[in-house]
Write a protein that holds these residues in place. Structure first.
Motif, PDB file in Angstrom:
ATOM      1  N   PHE A 201       0.684  -1.389  -0.192  1.00 52.82           N
ATOM      2  CA  PHE A 201      -0.033  -0.096   0.096  1.00 52.82           C
ATOM      3  C   PHE A 201       0.913   1.234  -0.074  1.00 52.82           C
ATOM      4  CE2 PHE A 201       0.673  -0.969   4.524  1.00 52.82           C
ATOM      5  CZ  PHE A 201       1.028   0.410   4.985  1.00 52.82           C
ATOM      6  N   SER A 202       0.389   2.364  -0.385  1.00 50.96           N
ATOM      7  CA  SER A 202       1.069   3.619  -0.527  1.00 50.96           C
ATOM      8  C   SER A 202       1.238   4.168   0.750  1.00 50.96           C
ATOM      9  CB  SER A 202       0.494   4.380  -1.528  1.00 50.96           C
ATOM     10  OG  SER A 202      -1.057   4.738  -1.076  1.00 50.96           O
TER      11      SER A 202
ATOM     12  N   LYS B  31      -8.585  -1.125   4.656  1.00 50.13           N
ATOM     13  CA  LYS B  31      -8.356  -0.608   3.376  1.00 50.13           C
ATOM     14  C   LYS B  31      -6.834  -1.215   2.869  1.00 50.13           C
ATOM     15  CE  LYS B  31     -11.951   2.746   2.841  1.00 50.13           C
ATOM     16  NZ  LYS B  31     -12.079   4.278   2.409  1.00 50.13           N
ATOM     17  N   GLN B  32      -5.937  -0.714   3.824  1.00 49.66           N
ATOM     18  CA  GLN B  32      -4.614  -0.869   3.437  1.00 49.66           C
ATOM     19  C   GLN B  32      -4.167  -2.467   3.656  1.00 49.66           C
ATOM     20  OE1 GLN B  32      -5.634   1.808   5.085  1.00 49.66           O
ATOM     21  NE2 GLN B  32      -5.145   2.962   3.275  1.00 49.66           N
TER      22      GLN B  32
ATOM     23  N   TYR C  97      -5.853  -4.115   0.410  1.00 53.86           N
ATOM     24  CA  TYR C  97      -4.894  -4.030  -0.789  1.00 53.86           C
ATOM     25  C   TYR C  97      -3.713  -4.878  -0.615  1.00 53.86           C
ATOM     26  CZ  TYR C  97      -2.452  -1.912  -4.467  1.00 53.86           C
ATOM     27  OH  TYR C  97      -1.739  -1.687  -5.689  1.00 53.86           O
TER      28      TYR C  97
ATOM     29  N   GLY D 266      -4.881  -7.008  -3.383  1.00 53.60           N
ATOM     30  CA  GLY D 266      -4.842  -5.990  -4.471  1.00 53.60           C
ATOM     31  C   GLY D 266      -5.940  -5.424  -4.848  1.00 53.60           C
ATOM     32  N   ARG D 267      -7.263  -5.853  -4.313  1.00 56.36           N
ATOM     33  CA  ARG D 267      -8.541  -4.863  -4.355  1.00 56.36           C
ATOM     34  C   ARG D 267      -8.250  -3.611  -3.638  1.00 56.36           C
ATOM     35  NH1 ARG D 267     -12.792  -9.904  -3.602  1.00 56.36           N
ATOM     36  NH2 ARG D 267     -11.497 -11.467  -4.968  1.00 56.36           N
ATOM     37  N   GLN D 268      -9.173  -2.451  -4.229  1.00 57.46           N
ATOM     38  CA  GLN D 268      -9.166  -1.225  -3.645  1.00 57.46           C
ATOM     39  C   GLN D 268     -10.611  -0.880  -3.160  1.00 57.46           C
ATOM     40  OE1 GLN D 268      -6.841   1.240  -6.675  1.00 57.46           O
ATOM     41  NE2 GLN D 268      -5.580   1.483  -4.842  1.00 57.46           N
ATOM     42  N   VAL D 269     -10.879  -0.694  -1.949  1.00 55.17           N
ATOM     43  CA  VAL D 269     -12.041  -0.398  -1.468  1.00 55.17           C
ATOM     44  C   VAL D 269     -12.472   1.114  -2.224  1.00 55.17           C
ATOM     45  CG1 VAL D 269     -13.683   0.373   0.633  1.00 55.17           C
ATOM     46  CG2 VAL D 269     -11.753  -1.414   0.611  1.00 55.17           C
ATOM     47  N   PRO D 270     -13.625   1.353  -2.868  1.00 57.56           N
ATOM     48  CA  PRO D 270     -13.713   2.747  -3.337  1.00 57.56           C
ATOM     49  C   PRO D 270     -13.940   3.851  -2.309  1.00 57.56           C
ATOM     50  CG  PRO D 270     -15.696   1.248  -3.328  1.00 57.56           C
ATOM     51  CD  PRO D 270     -14.533   0.411  -2.992  1.00 57.56           C
TER      52      PRO D 270
ATOM     53  N   ILE E 204      -3.920   7.369   2.370  1.00 55.06           N
ATOM     54  CA  ILE E 204      -5.075   7.753   1.488  1.00 55.06           C
ATOM     55  C   ILE E 204      -4.742   8.404   0.530  1.00 55.06           C
ATOM     56  CG2 ILE E 204      -7.719   8.301   1.660  1.00 55.06           C
ATOM     57  CD1 ILE E 204      -6.843   5.812   3.189  1.00 55.06           C
TER      58      ILE E 204
ATOM     59  N   GLU F  61     -12.414  10.992   4.450  1.00 51.33           N
ATOM     60  CA  GLU F  61     -11.675   9.957   4.132  1.00 51.33           C
ATOM     61  C   GLU F  61     -10.701   9.515   4.970  1.00 51.33           C
ATOM     62  OE1 GLU F  61     -12.652   7.651   1.793  1.00 51.33           O
ATOM     63  OE2 GLU F  61     -14.288   9.003   1.492  1.00 51.33           O
TER      64      GLU F  61
END
Length: 445
Positions: A10-11, A244-245, A248, A252-256, A383, A409
């Protein structure tokens, strides 16, 4: 299940000092049952419970004393047997007030009738399991305290195909999840199997940061015969355990933005939550105690302690030998996302993962100076928000502008405040903005 799994990074994120050495090798001890417990009727996200007992009533261990008033709510149970001494409004460790049932402990631990007769897992229907999770008062024990029965009842149009148990425990100092994985791995595996049965999912992951090699090895051994459950080691980086992190990193899926994990077919629960589900099914007893890490430089004997809900912070700290010096700061939870307290006379709740007592040196913070526009807070934000801009608008009282910058967010991880060379109150001011935005929305609804 194949051991091959592509992990994602994750970023953002940071690497704060872990400070887990004080308790990571300390076995879980059972805290002395207190003479008085203070059981708040709000220990979860959502609506508070409606009181079921009155002053003078006799109660049993595990008896339901608070009934949910709404769907997003969870029952509350007595953690001792005894007599209801009073009903009062009390301060909670989170900084808010709530009604609470004060019970005088008779020391007998006379149990309430169990919620279940201890049937085998395969003999339960999905509806029975969902109802047991509800009646046991189980909530997310990672800190959010969202009612677990709601998570386990997704809408029909949300197809869940992956379950993740969060064993990352990325907050510095905290080691309660770590010790649970080392000492009670079978409970976590059983709880995972319950969750997978309820949601009809055949793919489950238990994610653990790689700074816990003993927990990883023990959990792998416990899951050897479970072909649908995989233990995965994640690189240590804060906030790896944020929902969320974590999703991912594992899938590899991202929660909108503004969405939920169920929107992308994933459900996440904490390892302690899974263990609580296992205990409720196997023993029929509701959630009335939890593991708490007591740590920090001011604590005489740092420990991981199994504490009955409603025990005062003061009693827990006394069980740990008291303090070596007057603490300069007391924190409920971890140092990054926890809440600073002004008193020890607050009860342990389902949300209390840690009690940290910091010395003056540990609690010392430099005076904030002007923002130098270095953008470090942006680079570490998981985020990818602009914390310096949201904070500036919040400090000016421009909450509408803060909302346009996606203040809601923010996951309140504290990375921005940690990295800021000017020691700006970034997280604190963003938290204020979020509260003001939410309040304005309620008033305009």
């Amino acid at each position: 299940m194949s051991s091959k799994l592509k992990l994602f990074s994750f970023s953002g994120g940071i690497h704060p000092p872990e400070n887990k050495h004080m308790t990571e090798n300390k076995k879980i001890e059972t805290c002395k049952s207190p003479d008085i417990v203070t059981i708040p009727l709000l220990q979860h996200t959502g609506a508070p419970c409606e009181r079921l007992v009155a002053k003078g009533d006799e109660v049993k261990l595990g008896q339901k004393i608070g009934e949910p008033k709404g769907y997003i709510s969870a029952p509350v149970h007595s953690s001792v047997s005894g007599v209801v001494k009073s009903i009062e409004t009390v301060d909670l460790p989170t900084g808010i007030k709530a009604n609470a049932v004060i019970i005088e402990n008779d020391g007998k631990d006379t149990p309430e009738e169990p919620l279940t007769s201890g049937k085998r897992l395969e003999d339960f229907s999905i509806k029975e399991l969902q109802n047991l999770v509800l009646e046991a008062g189980i909530v997310g024990l990672g800190g959010a305290c969202f009612p677990t029965h709601v998570k386990l009842s997704p809408p029909d149009d949300k197809k869940i195909d992956i379950i993740i148990l969060n064993g990352a425990e990325c907050e510095p100092f905290l080691t309660s999840d770590h010790r649970l994985m080392v000492e009670k791995p079978e409970e976590i595996i059983y709880g995972m199997k319950v969750i997978m049965k309820i949601l009809n999912v055949s793919q489950g992951y238990i994610a653990i940061e790689d700074n816990k090699p003993d927990a990883i090895n023990i959990m792998k051994e416990a899951a050897q015969k479970e072909k649908d459950i995989q233990i995965i080691a994640l690189p240590t980086r804060y906030p790896q355990g944020a929902e969320k992190q974590l999703i991912y990193a594992v899938t590899g899926r991202q929660v909108p933005a503004g969405g939920l994990p169920a929107d992308i077919g994933v459900e996440v629960n904490n390892v302690c939550t899974a263990a609580a589900i296992a205990r409720a099914i196997q023993t029929g007893m509701p959630l009335y105690q939890r593991i708490v890490t007591v740590s920090g430089g001011a604590v005489k004997e740092p420990k991981n302690v199994l504490v009955r809900l409603g025990t005062s912070f003061r009693d827990v700290i006394e069980f740990c030998g008291g303090w070596t010096e007057e603490p300069a700061k007391i924190i409920n939870g971890g140092p990054m996302m926890g809440t600073a307290l002004h008193t020890l006379d607050v009860p342990v709740t389902k949300q209390t993962s840690g009690i940290l007592l910091f010395t003056k040196k540990e609690a010392e913070q430099p005076e904030p100076s002007n923002c130098i526009r270095c953008a470090r807070c942006h680079y570490v934000c998981p985020i990818r928000l602009l914390p310096m801009n949201i904070s500036a608008q919040s400090l000016l009282g421009n909450y509408e502008e803060a909302e346009k910058l996606h203040a809601l967010e923010c996951i309140e991880c504290g990375c921005c405040s940690y990295i800021c060379p000017a020691s700006r109150p970034l997280l604190q001011s963003i938290q204020v903005a979020k509260k003001e935005i939410i309040e304005a929305r309620k008033q305009n609804a």
